[in-house]
Write a protein that holds these residues in place. Structure first.
Motif, PDB file in Angstrom:
ATOM      1  N   ASN A  23     -13.865   2.835  -2.899  1.00 37.72           N
ATOM      2  CA  ASN A  23     -14.994   2.912  -2.240  1.00 37.72           C
ATOM      3  C   ASN A  23     -15.166   4.517  -1.739  1.00 37.72           C
ATOM      4  OD1 ASN A  23     -15.415   0.303  -2.900  1.00 37.72           O
ATOM      5  ND2 ASN A  23     -14.817  -0.783  -0.483  1.00 37.72           N
ATOM      6  N   LYS A  24     -14.882   4.999  -1.046  1.00 34.97           N
ATOM      7  CA  LYS A  24     -14.136   6.203  -0.163  1.00 34.97           C
ATOM      8  C   LYS A  24     -15.297   7.454  -0.979  1.00 34.97           C
ATOM      9  CE  LYS A  24     -12.664   9.368   3.663  1.00 34.97           C
ATOM     10  NZ  LYS A  24     -11.505   9.312   4.313  1.00 34.97           N
TER      11      LYS A  24
ATOM     12  N   ASP B 204       0.790  -1.031  -0.007  1.00 38.25           N
ATOM     13  CA  ASP B 204      -0.140  -0.242  -0.077  1.00 38.25           C
ATOM     14  C   ASP B 204       0.853   1.195   0.138  1.00 38.25           C
ATOM     15  OD1 ASP B 204       0.831  -0.917   2.566  1.00 38.25           O
ATOM     16  OD2 ASP B 204      -0.899   0.385   3.364  1.00 38.25           O
TER      17      ASP B 204
ATOM     18  N   ASN C 270      -9.214  10.998  -0.467  1.00 33.75           N
ATOM     19  CA  ASN C 270     -10.340   9.608  -0.159  1.00 33.75           C
ATOM     20  C   ASN C 270      -9.126   8.570   0.333  1.00 33.75           C
ATOM     21  OD1 ASN C 270      -8.632   8.188  -1.832  1.00 33.75           O
ATOM     22  ND2 ASN C 270     -10.086  10.391  -3.864  1.00 33.75           N
ATOM     23  N   ASP C 271      -8.149   9.037   0.859  1.00 32.62           N
ATOM     24  CA  ASP C 271      -6.955   7.762   1.428  1.00 32.62           C
ATOM     25  C   ASP C 271      -6.699   6.410   0.162  1.00 32.62           C
ATOM     26  OD1 ASP C 271      -6.472   9.042   3.825  1.00 32.62           O
ATOM     27  OD2 ASP C 271      -8.818   8.810   4.365  1.00 32.62           O
ATOM     28  N   ASN C 272      -6.524   6.966  -1.048  1.00 34.42           N
ATOM     29  CA  ASN C 272      -6.784   5.936  -1.822  1.00 34.42           C
ATOM     30  C   ASN C 272      -7.422   5.306  -1.764  1.00 34.42           C
ATOM     31  OD1 ASN C 272      -4.341   6.127  -3.814  1.00 34.42           O
ATOM     32  ND2 ASN C 272      -3.275   4.395  -3.150  1.00 34.42           N
ATOM     33  N   ASP C 273      -8.922   5.308  -1.196  1.00 36.45           N
ATOM     34  CA  ASP C 273      -9.698   4.162  -1.336  1.00 36.45           C
ATOM     35  C   ASP C 273     -11.112   4.441  -2.520  1.00 36.45           C
ATOM     36  OD1 ASP C 273     -12.749   3.021  -0.421  1.00 36.45           O
ATOM     37  OD2 ASP C 273     -11.546   2.952   1.851  1.00 36.45           O
TER      38      ASP C 273
ATOM     39  N   PHE D 107      -7.022   5.514  -7.853  1.00 44.21           N
ATOM     40  CA  PHE D 107      -8.044   4.718  -6.962  1.00 44.21           C
ATOM     41  C   PHE D 107      -9.464   6.123  -6.682  1.00 44.21           C
ATOM     42  CE2 PHE D 107      -3.937   2.323  -6.092  1.00 44.21           C
ATOM     43  CZ  PHE D 107      -5.346   0.720  -6.381  1.00 44.21           C
TER      44      PHE D 107
END
Length: 315
Positions: free
Chosen positions: A196-197, A57, A191-194, A221
């Protein structure tokens, strides 16, 4: 490049086997997989052993232990995509103090201005990457064109402190402010590399701003999430999405209409020139402090063109 020619000629004349480590931002991203292929091509041509080692990550907490382990192996040089502009300075200084040359690829530490004799982060030999400010401006122009030059848009980004995505956002906002006065740029969503977020954030922004026209996903992402969010909101085709980077997943989304445009970097070139630069330094040649690589704009009209498709990242 003269650098390539010089390095190749030295390769024939020297017998020492060099080991060069490439530490990516993360090992599972198609961008870095493609970068590694470019570095490996150069390593094969120059007779260098390439070590590709990283974390799963994009996070300094997980990258620093990998870096420490690589330093302990005492490679001839380190190529690294630092995951934070400040948190990687001291860990990389350990390599420098141990006599291991450091070159940053894709991302940088400090300001990215190296070998100046000033500041605490100028010790890397070189920075090799895309011009991310220019890439952000290209994304702004593409999104403005897609929405007809007017409307509300926002940037879906990872988090502050990542050199590349900070610069892409800055370039995007600069171009919008200077060139497209009828485009309103809303607050950036991190989005913290998320993915879905990022998708949930898209729906949240759309709920607040029913006249939302577009979004710029500043990395893979962010763009994937934005595209999914547009689909979940039932706004495919109405809210335009511009992506930065072009792995197969983004290409698929261009073909299905979830993403309208992708700004593709040339990561294989970054890896290739990074390896060649490290080798040139190790064999007594001077190297540029900065090397920039190009972009290719992809959309539904050209995605199957072989001259464009060759820049799709490896999965």
């Amino acid at each position: 490049m003269p650098l390539t020619v010089a390095a190749a000629s030295v390769a024939k004349a020297q017998d020492k086997k060099f080991t060069i480590a490439l530490i990516p931002g993360l090992t599972t991203d198609a961008f870095y997989i493609t970068m590694n292929k470019g570095a490996q091509a150069a390593a094969d041509a120059l007779g260098v052993e390439l070590v590709f080692q990283g974390a799963p990550d994009f996070n300094p907490v997980t990258q620093v232990p990998v870096l420490d382990a690589v330093i302990a192996r005492a490679p001839s040089a380190i190529l690294i995509a630092p995951t934070d502009t400040t948190q990687l300075i001291e860990p990389l200084r350990k390599a420098h103090d141990a006599g291991i040359p450091v070159i940053t690829v894709d991302t940088f530490i400090g300001t990215g201005m190296y070998q100046t004799g000033a500041g605490d982060a100028d010790f890397p030999l070189a920075y090799i990457a895309s011009d991310n400010i220019l890439g952000g401006k290209m994304a702004a122009r593409a999104l403005a064109a897609a929405i007809g030059g007017a409307g509300k848009v926002y940037v879906s980004n990872v988090k502050p402190g990542i050199s590349t995505t900070d610069q892409r956002e800055a370039g995007f906002k600069t171009a919008m402010a200077e060139e497209f006065p009828n485009v309103v740029v809303l607050e950036t969503q991190f989005n913290d590399n998320d993915a879905n977020k990022a998708a949930s954030q898209l729906q949240g922004v759309f709920a607040r701003e029913a006249d939302l026209k577009g979004v710029f996903g500043a990395n893979l992402f962010s763009a994937l999430g934005a595209g999914n969010g547009v689909q979940q909101a039932g706004q495919t085709g109405n809210i335009k999405v511009v992506a930065f980077d072009a792995p197969g997943s983004i290409v698929d989304n261009i073909k299905t209409g979830l993403v309208d445009v992708a700004i593709a970097q040339h990561p294989a070139e970054i890896g290739y020139f990074g390896l060649v630069s490290a080798f040139a330094h190790l064999t007594g040649n001077s190297i540029p402090v900065s090397i920039g690589t190009g972009f290719t704009i992809m959309d539904a009209s050209n995605i199957d063109d072989p001259e464009v498709a060759k820049y799709i990242y490896s999965e």
